[in-house]
Design a protein around this motif. Sequence first.
Motif, PDB file in Angstrom:
ATOM      1  N   LEU A 175      -7.907  13.922 -32.640  1.00  0.00           N
ATOM      2  CA  LEU A 175      -7.033  14.753 -33.471  1.00  0.00           C
ATOM      3  C   LEU A 175      -5.723  15.101 -32.779  1.00  0.00           C
ATOM      4  O   LEU A 175      -4.955  15.933 -33.284  1.00  0.00           O
ATOM      5  CB  LEU A 175      -7.772  16.044 -33.851  1.00  0.00           C
ATOM      6  CG  LEU A 175      -9.061  15.872 -34.667  1.00  0.00           C
ATOM      7  CD1 LEU A 175      -9.711  17.212 -34.945  1.00  0.00           C
ATOM      8  CD2 LEU A 175      -8.780  15.142 -35.976  1.00  0.00           C
ATOM      9  N   GLU A 176      -5.439  14.459 -31.652  1.00  0.00           N
ATOM     10  CA  GLU A 176      -4.197  14.770 -30.941  1.00  0.00           C
ATOM     11  C   GLU A 176      -2.990  14.170 -31.669  1.00  0.00           C
ATOM     12  O   GLU A 176      -3.067  13.088 -32.241  1.00  0.00           O
ATOM     13  CB  GLU A 176      -4.252  14.223 -29.514  1.00  0.00           C
ATOM     14  CG  GLU A 176      -5.232  14.955 -28.620  1.00  0.00           C
ATOM     15  CD  GLU A 176      -5.213  14.423 -27.203  1.00  0.00           C
ATOM     16  OE1 GLU A 176      -4.428  13.487 -26.944  1.00  0.00           O
ATOM     17  OE2 GLU A 176      -5.984  14.923 -26.369  1.00  0.00           O
ATOM     18  N   GLY A 177      -1.880  14.893 -31.631  1.00  0.00           N
ATOM     19  CA  GLY A 177      -0.641  14.394 -32.202  1.00  0.00           C
ATOM     20  C   GLY A 177      -0.536  14.474 -33.706  1.00  0.00           C
ATOM     21  O   GLY A 177       0.427  13.965 -34.290  1.00  0.00           O
ATOM     22  N   VAL A 178      -1.487  15.114 -34.365  1.00  0.00           N
ATOM     23  CA  VAL A 178      -1.460  15.206 -35.829  1.00  0.00           C
ATOM     24  C   VAL A 178      -0.537  16.344 -36.248  1.00  0.00           C
ATOM     25  O   VAL A 178      -0.722  17.488 -35.853  1.00  0.00           O
ATOM     26  CB  VAL A 178      -2.876  15.436 -36.398  1.00  0.00           C
ATOM     27  CG1 VAL A 178      -2.831  15.547 -37.917  1.00  0.00           C
ATOM     28  CG2 VAL A 178      -3.803  14.314 -35.970  1.00  0.00           C
ATOM     29  N   GLU A 179       0.450  16.037 -37.066  1.00  0.00           N
ATOM     30  CA  GLU A 179       1.391  17.040 -37.570  1.00  0.00           C
ATOM     31  C   GLU A 179       1.504  17.005 -39.088  1.00  0.00           C
ATOM     32  O   GLU A 179       1.912  17.986 -39.703  1.00  0.00           O
ATOM     33  CB  GLU A 179       2.773  16.822 -36.949  1.00  0.00           C
ATOM     34  CG  GLU A 179       2.797  16.997 -35.429  1.00  0.00           C
ATOM     35  CD  GLU A 179       4.149  16.700 -34.834  1.00  0.00           C
ATOM     36  OE1 GLU A 179       5.036  16.207 -35.582  1.00  0.00           O
ATOM     37  OE2 GLU A 179       4.347  16.944 -33.626  1.00  0.00           O
ATOM     38  N   VAL A 180       1.156  15.880 -39.694  1.00  0.00           N
ATOM     39  CA  VAL A 180       1.213  15.731 -41.152  1.00  0.00           C
ATOM     40  C   VAL A 180      -0.129  15.169 -41.607  1.00  0.00           C
ATOM     41  O   VAL A 180      -0.589  14.145 -41.093  1.00  0.00           O
ATOM     42  CB  VAL A 180       2.344  14.778 -41.580  1.00  0.00           C
ATOM     43  CG1 VAL A 180       2.397  14.678 -43.110  1.00  0.00           C
ATOM     44  CG2 VAL A 180       3.680  15.243 -41.032  1.00  0.00           C
ATOM     45  N   ILE A 181      -0.763  15.841 -42.555  1.00  0.00           N
ATOM     46  CA  ILE A 181      -2.042  15.349 -43.065  1.00  0.00           C
ATOM     47  C   ILE A 181      -1.953  15.133 -44.571  1.00  0.00           C
ATOM     48  O   ILE A 181      -1.140  15.771 -45.278  1.00  0.00           O
ATOM     49  CB  ILE A 181      -3.203  16.321 -42.750  1.00  0.00           C
ATOM     50  CG1 ILE A 181      -2.965  17.690 -43.420  1.00  0.00           C
ATOM     51  CG2 ILE A 181      -3.388  16.470 -41.257  1.00  0.00           C
ATOM     52  CD1 ILE A 181      -4.158  18.642 -43.261  1.00  0.00           C
TER      53      ILE A 181
END
Length: 283
Positions: A175-181
């Motif tokens: 889940l690292e680096g997730v900014e837009v889902i």
Amino acid sequence: MIGSRLTPPITETSTWPSTAFTVPDLAGFLGLDGLGLTATGQRITPEQALVECRLEALEEDAFCRVCGAQGDPVGTVSRHLAHVPLGWRPTHLLVRLRRWRCQGCGRVWRQDASRAAVKRARLTLAAEQWAMRAVGVEFMSVSRVAAALGVSWHTEGDAVLERAKNTLLKAPGRLEGVEVIGVDEHIWRHTRKGDRYVTVIIDLTPVRDRSGSSRLLDMVEGRSKQVLKQWLQERDEAWRGRIEVVAMDGFTGFKTAAAEALPDAAEVMDPYPRGCPGGGQAG
């Protein structure tokens, strides 16, 4: 003459030095040493290979884990496990497990075979890994993999699904680096039994940054505000604080869940977030 046309026998000696070879080892050839097993016998037929095995270590299992007293041997039990096929011939293991009865508390237990297979599993850990690669990387059908393993479709499919879930969900940095889902629902069950929908959560950060394609983060059974909200709340506060945009369709439950769990994220109305079932554009 017919005989003159035959290829003469090869008389040259091998260029491999004798030091390059070791004594034949069935356990090493089958990869049993990595499972903590030793081969003790075999039965080979055109349809199947059955290898009898035992666990390598005995001492660590001979003492009661409750009271610590030594146990008395009380026979053996067997586990039948499908293993990695050799030559597309189903290869199964018949693992003999010692049983003990505690001299102190009377508890009965068997040898720990967790290195070889998950409790109550029908496949060895090596077979599960082989099957997951065959389906996910080599794009083989579940039925073909099941036939190679010599098990039923459901046995193989359930094992691959469970192993894949554990591998993916426990992968460090998933889940690292997730900014837009992106969030969407998908119909995955076409029977009357069970929930028809799953909630699909996609990482759209690479799409926004034009650095790659979206990737699947998770699929959660059900479609409701509570399903998405619970999934978001299971992530730590720092991760939720990094989410900048949530793309979703017009389902009110998803919108409410995102607003409550990710109050600082911008909500983008997109009926088909890219990467979710439908494959639209993420706004």
